[in-house]
Design an enzyme around this catalytic site. Structure first.
Site, PDB file in Angstrom:
ATOM      1  N   SER A 125      32.051 -10.973  18.066  1.00 62.33           N
ATOM      2  CA  SER A 125      31.998 -10.105  19.241  1.00 62.33           C
ATOM      3  C   SER A 125      31.116 -10.735  20.316  1.00 62.33           C
ATOM      4  O   SER A 125      30.170 -11.463  20.012  1.00 62.33           O
ATOM      5  CB  SER A 125      31.406  -8.748  18.851  1.00 62.33           C
ATOM      6  OG  SER A 125      31.118  -7.992  20.005  1.00 62.33           O
ATOM      7  N   TYR A 180      24.034  -4.959  14.340  1.00 59.53           N
ATOM      8  CA  TYR A 180      25.433  -5.360  14.549  1.00 59.53           C
ATOM      9  C   TYR A 180      25.478  -6.679  15.332  1.00 59.53           C
ATOM     10  O   TYR A 180      26.183  -7.619  14.956  1.00 59.53           O
ATOM     11  CB  TYR A 180      26.181  -4.259  15.304  1.00 59.53           C
ATOM     12  CG  TYR A 180      27.621  -4.599  15.598  1.00 59.53           C
ATOM     13  CD1 TYR A 180      28.602  -4.473  14.619  1.00 59.53           C
ATOM     14  CD2 TYR A 180      28.011  -5.045  16.863  1.00 59.53           C
ATOM     15  CE1 TYR A 180      29.930  -4.787  14.873  1.00 59.53           C
ATOM     16  CE2 TYR A 180      29.333  -5.364  17.138  1.00 59.53           C
ATOM     17  CZ  TYR A 180      30.286  -5.230  16.139  1.00 59.53           C
ATOM     18  OH  TYR A 180      31.600  -5.549  16.414  1.00 59.53           O
ATOM     19  N   GLY A 186      39.474  -5.817   5.574  1.00 58.83           N
ATOM     20  CA  GLY A 186      39.464  -4.609   6.410  1.00 58.83           C
ATOM     21  C   GLY A 186      40.815  -4.376   7.061  1.00 58.83           C
ATOM     22  O   GLY A 186      40.906  -4.012   8.227  1.00 58.83           O
ATOM     23  N   ALA A 187      41.895  -4.574   6.279  1.00 62.68           N
ATOM     24  CA  ALA A 187      43.248  -4.578   6.852  1.00 62.68           C
ATOM     25  C   ALA A 187      43.934  -3.227   6.837  1.00 62.68           C
ATOM     26  O   ALA A 187      45.105  -3.130   7.193  1.00 62.68           O
ATOM     27  CB  ALA A 187      44.102  -5.600   6.101  1.00 62.68           C
ATOM     28  N   ASN A 188      43.229  -2.164   6.429  1.00 62.36           N
ATOM     29  CA  ASN A 188      43.900  -0.868   6.352  1.00 62.36           C
ATOM     30  C   ASN A 188      43.885  -0.104   7.681  1.00 62.36           C
ATOM     31  O   ASN A 188      44.575   0.903   7.828  1.00 62.36           O
ATOM     32  CB  ASN A 188      43.299   0.012   5.245  1.00 62.36           C
ATOM     33  CG  ASN A 188      41.817   0.236   5.426  1.00 62.36           C
ATOM     34  OD1 ASN A 188      41.036  -0.624   5.043  1.00 62.36           O
ATOM     35  ND2 ASN A 188      41.428   1.355   6.007  1.00 62.36           N
ATOM     36  N   SER A 189      43.101  -0.573   8.668  1.00 62.89           N
ATOM     37  CA  SER A 189      43.066   0.125   9.955  1.00 62.89           C
ATOM     38  C   SER A 189      42.690  -0.843  11.071  1.00 62.89           C
ATOM     39  O   SER A 189      42.278  -1.978  10.819  1.00 62.89           O
ATOM     40  CB  SER A 189      42.044   1.280   9.917  1.00 62.89           C
ATOM     41  OG  SER A 189      40.738   0.753   9.749  1.00 62.89           O
ATOM     42  N   GLY A 190      42.841  -0.362  12.302  1.00 59.73           N
ATOM     43  CA  GLY A 190      42.366  -1.104  13.467  1.00 59.73           C
ATOM     44  C   GLY A 190      42.965  -2.486  13.645  1.00 59.73           C
ATOM     45  O   GLY A 190      44.140  -2.724  13.377  1.00 59.73           O
ATOM     46  N   ILE A 191      42.125  -3.423  14.105  1.00 58.36           N
ATOM     47  CA  ILE A 191      42.564  -4.791  14.367  1.00 58.36           C
ATOM     48  C   ILE A 191      43.117  -5.429  13.102  1.00 58.36           C
ATOM     49  O   ILE A 191      44.124  -6.145  13.144  1.00 58.36           O
ATOM     50  CB  ILE A 191      41.379  -5.650  14.889  1.00 58.36           C
ATOM     51  CG1 ILE A 191      40.813  -5.063  16.175  1.00 58.36           C
ATOM     52  CG2 ILE A 191      41.812  -7.094  15.135  1.00 58.36           C
ATOM     53  CD1 ILE A 191      39.453  -5.627  16.530  1.00 58.36           C
ATOM     54  N   GLY A 192      42.466  -5.180  11.985  1.00 60.65           N
ATOM     55  CA  GLY A 192      42.894  -5.767  10.716  1.00 60.65           C
ATOM     56  C   GLY A 192      44.306  -5.367  10.349  1.00 60.65           C
ATOM     57  O   GLY A 192      45.107  -6.204   9.919  1.00 60.65           O
TER      58      GLY A 192
END
Length: 320
Positions: free
Chosen positions: A228, A261, A99-105
């Site tokens: 989380s 979640y 998931g490295a294309n946005s956000g924390i990643g």
């Protein structure tokens, strides 16, 4: 102040304290050494687009007889990914971030790449993965970054990703299980499992199993699972205290997005703890992490109510 061009080292003595420090090794990430028309050496900082005649390694000098600090470096809610890796040289390290294309990643992958690591951006969308790679290369053209396709909602895709990575014959020093979905409506994956459970937990669980051998061969290595604090607000046991599998992958009638979640995040932590117990004797550690309260990322994008809540909370959250 003395220079040894043969050893590529610089040494200087503080005029008051008399402490001797030396500069050695490669230039920090993003820097290159050039020579001007007069034959004088200068340095180019590609990240901040500036030049200087002062060796940037002076900022990273090490004492000739360094004394270990008595307290550990402290970080807080304002620390950035770049600050945490300040002065670290990760050259030769291979890292996968899901998931490295946005956000924390993305911020994690970028910081690791700008500090010299070879980073694989494991993304569901090939187009968004490539775009993220270009953004990192725009900051430092020598960054070692590559996007590979990984859809955690498909166990077959996880298998293909693992096989493709193994075919590169690379070591794997860090695996960061970051990808997640939040607040999605009930749906089943192609494997017949509830999607939040599979994407957030089971897909990563399978990925680690498939790459366990590479991690062990690359030791010391580590797995980091992004979980989380919301894992505290759920349970995965039935009334008799046994694990209730129907809670993990619930039917549409029993499904509530927030609870799904929370359960997936609890699974993340239980998995990470057990993985560490099994693999740490072999030089592979595992940690789970809570990245901070209500981080404003794209995680909320699936329902307007969540978008509204995240927007209201934004002034009180950490920035990406």
């Amino acid at each position: 102040f003395s220079c040894s061009h043969l050893e590529e080292k610089t040494q200087w003595e503080h005029p008051k304290s008399g402490k001797r420090k030396r500069v050695a090794g490669d230039l920090p990430y993003g820097w290159e050494q050039e020579t001007d028309e007069n034959g004088q050496v200068y340095f180019v900082d590609h990240i901040n687009k500036r030049t200087t005649y002062l060796d940037p390694r002076l900022a990273f000098t090490v004492e000739d007889n360094p004394v270990k600090p008595t307290t550990r470096q402290k970080y807080d809610g304002n620390s950035t990914a770049m600050e945490i890796l300040q002065g670290r040289d990760l050259s030769g390290k291979v890292v996968i971030v899901t998931g490295a294309n946005s956000g924390i990643g993305f911020e994690t992958a970028k910081s690791l790449a700008l500090h010299g690591a070879c980073v694989i951006l494991a993304c569901r969308s090939a187009a968004r993965g490539s775009e993220a790679v270009q953004r990192i290369l725009g900051e430092w053209h020598k960054a070692k970054v590559e996007a590979m396709t990984l859809d955690l909602a498909s166990l077959r895709s996880v298998q293909h990703f693992a096989e493709a990575f193994k075919s590169k014959n690379l070591p794997l020093h860090v695996l960061i299980c970051n990808a997640a979905v939040f607040g999605v409506p009930w749906s089943l994956t192609e494997d017949g499992l509830e999607s939040t459970f599979q994407v957030n937990h089971l897909g990563h669980f399978y990925l680690v199993q498939l790459l366990e051998g590479v991690l062990r061969q690359s030791s010391p290595a580590r797995v980091v699972v992004v979980s989380s604090e919301s894992h505290r607000f759920t349970e995965i046991k039935d009334s008799s205290g046994k694990l209730d599998f129907s809670l993990l992958s619930p039917s549409k009638k029993e499904y509530w997005a927030m609870l799904a979640y929370n359960r997936s995040k609890l699974c993340n932590i239980l998995f990470s703890n057990e993985l560490n117990r099994r693999l740490s004797p072999h030089g592979v550690t595992s940690n789970s992490v809570h990245p901070g309260n209500m981080i404003y990322s794209s995680l909320h994008r699936n329902w307007w109510v969540y978008t509204l809540l995240f927007t209201l909370a934004r002034p009180f959250t950490k920035s990406m």
